[in-house]
Scaffold this motif. Structure first.
Motif, short mmCIF file in Angstrom:
data_model
loop_
_atom_site.label_atom_id
_atom_site.label_comp_id
_atom_site.label_asym_id
_atom_site.label_seq_id
_atom_site.Cartn_x
_atom_site.Cartn_y
_atom_site.Cartn_z
N GLU A 1 23.14 86.06 46.27
CA GLU A 1 21.71 86.15 46.04
C GLU A 1 21.40 87.09 44.89
O GLU A 1 20.54 86.79 44.04
CB GLU A 1 21.03 86.65 47.32
N GLU A 2 22.10 88.22 44.82
CA GLU A 2 21.88 89.16 43.73
C GLU A 2 22.31 88.56 42.39
O GLU A 2 21.65 88.76 41.36
CB GLU A 2 22.63 90.46 44.00
N ALA A 3 23.43 87.82 42.40
CA ALA A 3 23.89 87.19 41.16
C ALA A 3 22.89 86.14 40.69
O ALA A 3 22.60 86.02 39.49
CB ALA A 3 25.27 86.56 41.38
N LEU A 4 22.35 85.37 41.62
CA LEU A 4 21.36 84.36 41.25
C LEU A 4 20.08 85.01 40.74
O LEU A 4 19.48 84.54 39.77
CB LEU A 4 21.06 83.47 42.45
N ARG A 5 19.65 86.09 41.37
CA ARG A 5 18.45 86.79 40.91
C ARG A 5 18.67 87.35 39.51
O ARG A 5 17.78 87.27 38.65
CB ARG A 5 18.11 87.92 41.88
N ARG A 6 19.83 87.89 39.27
CA ARG A 6 20.11 88.45 37.95
C ARG A 6 20.16 87.33 36.89
O ARG A 6 19.66 87.50 35.78
CB ARG A 6 21.43 89.20 37.98
N ALA A 7 20.75 86.19 37.25
CA ALA A 7 20.83 85.09 36.30
C ALA A 7 19.46 84.54 35.95
O ALA A 7 19.18 84.23 34.78
CB ALA A 7 21.71 83.97 36.87
N VAL A 8 18.58 84.45 36.94
CA VAL A 8 17.28 83.83 36.71
C VAL A 8 16.31 84.80 36.04
O VAL A 8 15.60 84.44 35.09
CB VAL A 8 16.69 83.32 38.04
N HIS A 9 16.29 86.04 36.49
CA HIS A 9 15.25 86.97 36.04
C HIS A 9 15.71 87.93 34.95
O HIS A 9 14.88 88.59 34.35
CB HIS A 9 14.74 87.78 37.24
N THR A 10 17.00 88.03 34.73
CA THR A 10 17.49 88.96 33.70
C THR A 10 18.20 88.23 32.57
O THR A 10 17.82 88.33 31.41
CB THR A 10 18.44 90.00 34.32
N LEU A 11 19.24 87.48 32.93
CA LEU A 11 20.05 86.84 31.89
C LEU A 11 19.30 85.70 31.20
O LEU A 11 19.59 85.39 30.05
CB LEU A 11 21.35 86.30 32.50
N SER A 12 18.37 85.06 31.91
CA SER A 12 17.66 83.93 31.29
C SER A 12 16.45 84.36 30.49
O SER A 12 15.80 83.53 29.87
CB SER A 12 17.20 82.95 32.39
N GLU B 1 17.04 79.30 41.01
CA GLU B 1 16.01 80.02 41.75
C GLU B 1 15.79 79.40 43.13
O GLU B 1 15.62 80.10 44.13
CB GLU B 1 14.71 80.02 40.94
N ASP B 2 15.81 78.07 43.18
CA ASP B 2 15.67 77.40 44.48
C ASP B 2 16.85 77.73 45.39
O ASP B 2 16.67 77.95 46.60
CB ASP B 2 15.58 75.88 44.28
N ALA B 3 18.06 77.79 44.82
CA ALA B 3 19.23 78.13 45.62
C ALA B 3 19.13 79.55 46.17
O ALA B 3 19.50 79.82 47.32
CB ALA B 3 20.50 77.96 44.79
N ARG B 4 18.65 80.48 45.35
CA ARG B 4 18.49 81.86 45.82
C ARG B 4 17.52 81.93 46.98
O ARG B 4 17.77 82.63 47.98
CB ARG B 4 18.00 82.74 44.67
N LYS B 5 16.42 81.22 46.88
CA LYS B 5 15.44 81.23 47.96
C LYS B 5 16.02 80.61 49.24
O LYS B 5 15.76 81.09 50.34
CB LYS B 5 14.18 80.47 47.53
N LEU B 6 16.81 79.55 49.08
CA LEU B 6 17.41 78.92 50.25
C LEU B 6 18.39 79.87 50.94
O LEU B 6 18.42 79.96 52.18
CB LEU B 6 18.13 77.63 49.84
N LEU C 1 19.48 83.46 55.62
CA LEU C 1 19.84 84.74 56.23
C LEU C 1 18.73 85.24 57.16
O LEU C 1 19.01 85.78 58.24
CB LEU C 1 20.10 85.78 55.14
N VAL C 2 17.49 85.06 56.77
CA VAL C 2 16.38 85.47 57.63
C VAL C 2 16.39 84.66 58.93
O VAL C 2 16.21 85.23 60.03
CB VAL C 2 15.04 85.29 56.89
N GLN C 3 16.62 83.37 58.84
CA GLN C 3 16.63 82.53 60.03
C GLN C 3 17.81 82.88 60.94
O GLN C 3 17.68 82.90 62.18
CB GLN C 3 16.68 81.05 59.63
N LEU C 4 18.96 83.15 60.35
CA LEU C 4 20.12 83.54 61.16
C LEU C 4 19.86 84.86 61.87
O LEU C 4 20.27 85.05 63.03
CB LEU C 4 21.36 83.65 60.28
N LYS C 5 19.21 85.79 61.19
CA LYS C 5 18.92 87.07 61.82
C LYS C 5 17.98 86.89 63.00
O LYS C 5 18.15 87.52 64.07
CB LYS C 5 18.31 88.02 60.80
#
Length: 272
Positions: free
Chosen positions: A211-222, A169-174, A179-183
């Motif tokens: 990011e989508e894979a990390l979100r799915r792993a944290v909020h769906t698969l776990s 989850e921390d990696a997804r947020k980073l 991406l926001v900072q680069l934009k």
């Protein structure tokens, strides 16, 4: 008379010297006893409940008395910091004295374990983090038994899943923040705008997928997995009833030769 007086003076002098010697011997022995008791007390640990916390006390360099244990090593300071009781019964711990630090470690481990176990079995991240805090404190107790060390390893294995999930989850947020900072940098008028735009072009597609894979792993698969329901038992296959045998228009079975009509001669119009 002078001789008698000299003998009396010598006797009194010897008696006085003997008394002084015995007095100083008693004082010396008393000092040795006090010193030994002070050393023993200085090596003694006790546990005392103070303001809802269990405080480690260490004996002073005196026959009696103790002060809160404040080791100079930061690692030891964390291990022996006051422990929140949170309703735990510590009467047996406070009634004992521990002449070695290893004994103190073995006594503190069950308390830390009882505080950590229900928290690491919880699904709430905040409680799991609290349980991990108590496990980390237990890791710093060097005097625990081998059985206690194996128990600690098992508990750390159980909490490894929650640690991994939190890191994902921390990696997804980073990644999202990057991406926001680069934009922002790409849309600015600074000297890094061109480099930021090039970086966005290269990393945005894989970063979004990650990011989508990390979100799915944290909020769906776990999350808790649904238990597949058992299929209902199959109904026995019933054989169809036998088909009715087709009949001819006159009612005779199909395929049977028709019975020729019997000529009675009544309608022939001839006589024999």
């Amino acid at each position: 008379m002078n001789g008698a007086a000299q003998q009396g003076f010598g006797y009194r002098a010897r008696r006085t010297f003997t008394r002084l010697l015995v007095f100083f011997l008693i004082i010396g022995l008393g000092g040795v006893v006090v010193f030994l008791l002070s050393q023993l007390n200085a090596r003694t640990f006790t546990l005392a409940p103070v303001d809802g916390q269990l405080v480690v006390m260490k004996g002073r360099m005196a026959p009696m008395g103790a002060v809160p244990y404040r080791p100079g090593d930061p690692r030891l300071a964390d291990a022996y910091a006051p422990i929140p009781l949170e309703g735990q019964d510590v009467m047996a711990l406070t009634m004992n004295k521990y002449t070695e630090r290893d004994e103190l470690d073995r006594a503190l481990f069950p308390l830390l374990e009882s505080l950590a176990r229900p928290r690491i079995n919880s699904e709430e991240p905040a409680k799991v983090e609290q349980g991990l805090y108590y496990l980390r404190r237990a890791e710093k107790l060097s005097g625990v038994t081998e059985e206690q060390r194996l128990t600690l390893q098992k508990l750390m294995t159980e909490v490894a899943f929650f640690q991994a999930r939190q890191k994902l989850e921390d990696a997804r947020k980073l990644v999202s923040d990057a991406l926001v900072q680069l934009k922002l940098a790409a849309e600015s008028q600074t000297r890094h705008a061109r480099s930021a735009h090039q970086m966005l072009t290269v990393v945005t597609p894989p970063a979004r997928e990650l990011e989508e894979a990390l979100r799915r792993a944290v909020h769906t698969l776990s999350g808790p997995q649904e238990v597949p329901q058992a299929a209902p038992p199959a109904q026995p296959v019933q054989s169809p009833p036998p088909a009715p045998t087709p009949t001819s228009p006159e009612g005779a079975p199909e395929g049977a030769s028709p019975t020729p009509p019997v000529d009675s001669g009544a309608d022939s119009g001839t006589t024999p």
